[in-house]
Design a protein around this motif. Structure first.
Motif, short mmCIF file in Angstrom:
data_model
loop_
_atom_site.label_atom_id
_atom_site.label_comp_id
_atom_site.label_asym_id
_atom_site.label_seq_id
_atom_site.Cartn_x
_atom_site.Cartn_y
_atom_site.Cartn_z
N ASP A 14 1.36 -1.11 -0.16
CA ASP A 14 -0.13 0.19 0.68
C ASP A 14 1.28 1.64 -0.32
OD1 ASP A 14 -2.34 -1.64 0.25
OD2 ASP A 14 -2.28 -1.39 2.43
N MET A 15 2.15 1.31 0.84
CA MET A 15 2.44 2.52 1.01
C MET A 15 3.20 2.70 -0.46
SD MET A 15 6.43 3.65 1.01
CE MET A 15 7.22 2.38 1.36
N MET A 16 3.71 1.54 -1.16
CA MET A 16 4.64 2.19 -2.10
C MET A 16 3.83 2.53 -3.45
SD MET A 16 7.73 0.88 -2.68
CE MET A 16 8.31 0.67 -3.95
N ALA A 17 2.50 1.91 -3.71
CA ALA A 17 1.43 2.32 -4.11
C ALA A 17 1.58 3.87 -4.19
CB ALA A 17 0.25 1.64 -4.19
N CYS A 18 1.69 4.43 -2.80
CA CYS A 18 1.42 5.92 -2.58
C CYS A 18 3.14 6.60 -2.78
CB CYS A 18 1.37 5.86 -1.22
SG CYS A 18 0.11 6.10 -0.36
N LEU A 19 4.04 5.64 -2.91
CA LEU A 19 4.84 6.33 -2.99
C LEU A 19 5.09 6.42 -4.80
CD1 LEU A 19 8.02 7.27 -1.66
CD2 LEU A 19 8.42 5.13 -2.53
N PHE B 17 1.93 -16.08 0.15
CA PHE B 17 3.26 -15.45 -0.40
C PHE B 17 2.36 -15.55 -1.98
CE2 PHE B 17 6.52 -15.66 -4.44
CZ PHE B 17 6.72 -14.98 -3.97
N GLU B 18 1.46 -15.70 -2.51
CA GLU B 18 0.55 -15.81 -3.27
C GLU B 18 -0.44 -14.69 -3.12
OE1 GLU B 18 1.55 -17.90 -6.49
OE2 GLU B 18 2.24 -19.48 -4.89
N GLU B 19 -0.95 -14.15 -1.96
CA GLU B 19 -1.79 -13.12 -1.41
C GLU B 19 -1.13 -12.00 -1.52
OE1 GLU B 19 -3.89 -13.22 1.96
OE2 GLU B 19 -4.63 -15.61 1.75
N LYS C 168 -2.18 -9.24 -4.79
CA LYS C 168 -2.40 -7.71 -4.27
C LYS C 168 -1.37 -6.65 -4.85
CE LYS C 168 -1.84 -5.15 -0.02
NZ LYS C 168 -3.85 -4.59 -0.06
N ARG C 169 0.22 -7.16 -4.77
CA ARG C 169 0.91 -6.61 -5.81
C ARG C 169 0.50 -5.99 -6.86
NH1 ARG C 169 6.17 -8.89 -8.27
NH2 ARG C 169 4.65 -10.10 -9.58
N ASP C 170 -0.29 -7.70 -8.07
CA ASP C 170 -0.49 -6.66 -9.87
C ASP C 170 -2.05 -5.83 -9.28
OD1 ASP C 170 1.18 -8.86 -9.86
OD2 ASP C 170 0.52 -10.56 -10.22
N ALA C 171 -2.23 -6.10 -8.22
CA ALA C 171 -3.64 -5.36 -7.95
C ALA C 171 -3.95 -3.91 -8.13
CB ALA C 171 -5.03 -5.98 -6.77
N LEU C 172 -2.55 -3.55 -7.52
CA LEU C 172 -1.37 -2.69 -7.22
C LEU C 172 -1.70 -1.82 -7.87
CD1 LEU C 172 -1.36 -2.55 -4.03
CD2 LEU C 172 -3.09 -1.27 -4.27
N GLY C 173 -1.12 -1.92 -9.66
CA GLY C 173 -0.68 -2.28 -10.59
C GLY C 173 1.49 -1.89 -10.32
N LEU C 174 1.65 -2.56 -9.21
CA LEU C 174 2.80 -2.96 -8.61
C LEU C 174 4.17 -3.69 -9.65
CD1 LEU C 174 2.02 -1.58 -5.14
CD2 LEU C 174 2.97 -0.07 -6.85
#
Length: 376
Positions: free
Chosen positions: A217-222, A245-247, A251-257
């Protein structure tokens, strides 16, 4: 200054030697004991760190002291025989199951000849009969002030039976030189997406309370503030928890990261990652007893941003207080990381966070016990 007293024989007992702060602390103390001319023995169920432990001069004895089962009681007599054979000066327990086995074995030995018994509270254990075994040692070590306060308030341990000793780190391992040109070249060959980016590091095993979800979440903001940074998560999932890890990947992919955060798994070269990073993050969602990633990163000269709670707060207050942000404030965290990527950090980590200080303090506990002080 070198310890001039007679050498000691120290036995440390813990469940296993795979990964984690307790395990690393055990191996590091064992190495320093050997360097200081003492005999070091570690008893555990084994693991990936055993080979290195032996190479550094300690003896390892494999024993199933890890199972949270009544079957572990069958290890009490073998442990008693083993301790009688080893004749150590000190037995140092670092976890609850081994503590039960050792204590039940120890109390059946001759009080005049048995070793002294020390425990380290590596965490704020749940308050129950099972955990209370850690308070039955003759002397206890607390790894942080918040742990010491927890011991005093929940286990009513007298002040004189507790010594506060922060986990120490090795300055020969944690410094700027850990990140060599060759190491960087090999890393970039494996992970080309990291080259030319400011690395924002998230070290620690993959566990819900360690804060990897908050990190994403923080990286999405950053990345909404700047595009020249890349998140690196170092650590693997605990046995049987690969689904987490799969979760995290989902989440990473859903946040576009997907192209902004890389998971590199378990690594034995964590000092090099600290030295490479622009900023290290500590984002546990509950009070962590110590949080060794904080002083380790600071020792390499890399600033740390952490939520203001628990042991991480203590370490940062001691060495880099400007890295603290209000607990669970993701936006404030991202802004602080952004500030440190471009700014100069003035870091002053106290000597008490280094192995030399930890060894001297721990030997002090052992010596006082052997001289009749520090016990009930």
């Amino acid at each position: 200054m070198a310890d001039q007293s007679p050498p000691l024989k120290i036995v440390q007992v813990l469940p296993a030697l795979n990964s984690g702060g307790v395990e690393r602390g055990t191996v590091e103390l064992a190495r320093e004991l050997v360097r200081g001319g003492h005999q070091s023995v570690v008893i555990s169920a084994g693991g990936r760190m055993v080979e290195g432990l032996i190479a550094e001069g300690s003896e390892h004895i494999e024993m199933p002291v890890h199972r949270k089962s009544l079957m572990s009681l069958f290890q009490v007599r073998p442990m008693r025989r083993l301790l009688a054979e080893l004749k150590p000066d000190i037995v140092h327990v670092r976890s609850r199951v081994p503590a039960w086995i050792v204590w039940l074995a120890w109390r059946g030995m001759n009080p005049n000849t048995r070793p002294k018994l020390v425990s380290t509270f590596h965490g704020m254990y749940s308050v129950n009969f099972y955990s209370a075994i850690m308070a039955r040692a003759e002397h206890m070590i607390a790894i942080s002030d918040c742990v010491k306060k927890y011991m005093r308030s929940n286990y009513h341990v007298p002040e004189e039976r507790i010594t506060l000793i922060p986990r120490g780190l090795d300055p020969a391992a944690f410094n700027r030189d850990a990140c060599s040109a060759q190491w960087r070249a090999e890393l970039y060959a494996a992970y080309p997406e990291l080259q030319g980016k400011h690395i924002v590091l998230m070290p620690g095993r993959l566990s819900r309370w360690k804060g990897q979800e908050a990190f994403l979440d923080m990286m999405a903001c950053l990345v909404s503030l700047r595009q020249d940074c890349h998140g690196v998560v170092v650590g693997d999932a605990e046995p049987g928890k690969q689904h987490y890890f799969e979760e995290l990947l989902a989440k990473r992919d859903a946040l576009g990261l997907r192209d902004k955060v890389t998971f590199v798994g378990h690594r034995s070269d964590i000092p090099a990652f600290y030295a490479l990073a622009a900023v290290t993050c500590h984002m546990s969602n509950k009070e962590e007893p110590f949080g060794r990633t904080v002083p380790e990163s600071l020792a390499t000269g890399t600033p740390v941003v952490a939520f203001d709670r628990g042991g991480a707060s203590e370490s940062l207050n001691a060495g880099f207080p400007q890295g603290l942000v209000p607990a669970d404030d993701i936006v404030a965290f991202a802004i602080r990381v952004d500030d440190f990527i471009d700014g100069d950090a003035e870091i002053r980590l106290p000597e008490s966070y280094y192995l030399s200080s930890q060894l001297a303090s721990t030997l002090g506990v052992y010596r006082r016990l052997l001289s009749g002080e520090g016990a009930n």
